[in-house]
Design a protein around this motif. Structure first.
Motif, PDB file in Angstrom:
ATOM      1  N   VAL A  46       0.872  -1.164   0.000  1.00  0.00           N
ATOM      2  CA  VAL A  46       0.000   0.000   0.000  1.00  0.00           C
ATOM      3  C   VAL A  46       0.911   1.217   0.000  1.00  0.00           C
ATOM      4  CG1 VAL A  46      -1.791   1.239   1.256  1.00  0.00           C
ATOM      5  CG2 VAL A  46      -1.757  -1.260   1.273  1.00  0.00           C
ATOM      6  N   THR A  47       0.718   2.068  -0.978  1.00  0.00           N
ATOM      7  CA  THR A  47       1.553   3.258  -1.071  1.00  0.00           C
ATOM      8  C   THR A  47       0.682   4.499  -1.058  1.00  0.00           C
ATOM      9  OG1 THR A  47       1.506   3.216  -3.466  1.00  0.00           O
ATOM     10  CG2 THR A  47       3.305   2.037  -2.405  1.00  0.00           C
ATOM     11  N   GLY A  48       1.312   5.617  -0.869  1.00  0.00           N
ATOM     12  CA  GLY A  48       0.583   6.884  -0.881  1.00  0.00           C
ATOM     13  C   GLY A  48       0.293   7.364   0.524  1.00  0.00           C
TER      14      GLY A  48
END
Length: 70
Positions: A46-48
């Motif tokens: 999960v990025t951001g």
């Protein structure tokens, strides 16, 4: 619908199965017809920052990152 990855112990093939979360623990036969399979653990990335797309990150500063205005 979630996708789960399995590996066949008989032939070594890996394959994916789409099924509901309620059926996640049920066994799955490999595409070659073998029943001895094992569900693999999948890594999820999960990025951001969770903010709006293209929104600038809040400016830092002060003792607590600038959120309190100090």
């Amino acid at each position: 619908m979630p996708r789960y990855e399995f590996r066949c112990r008989a032939c070594g093939d890996t394959f994916e199965v789409n099924r509901s979360m309620a059926a996640a623990g049920e066994p799955a036969s490999c595409p070659q017809g073998h029943a001895d399979t094992v569900k693999l653990l999948s890594a999820v990335a999960v990025t951001g920052r969770g903010g709006a797309a293209g929104a600038p990150a809040p400016a830092g500063g002060g003792c607590c990152g600038g959120a309190c205005g100090c």
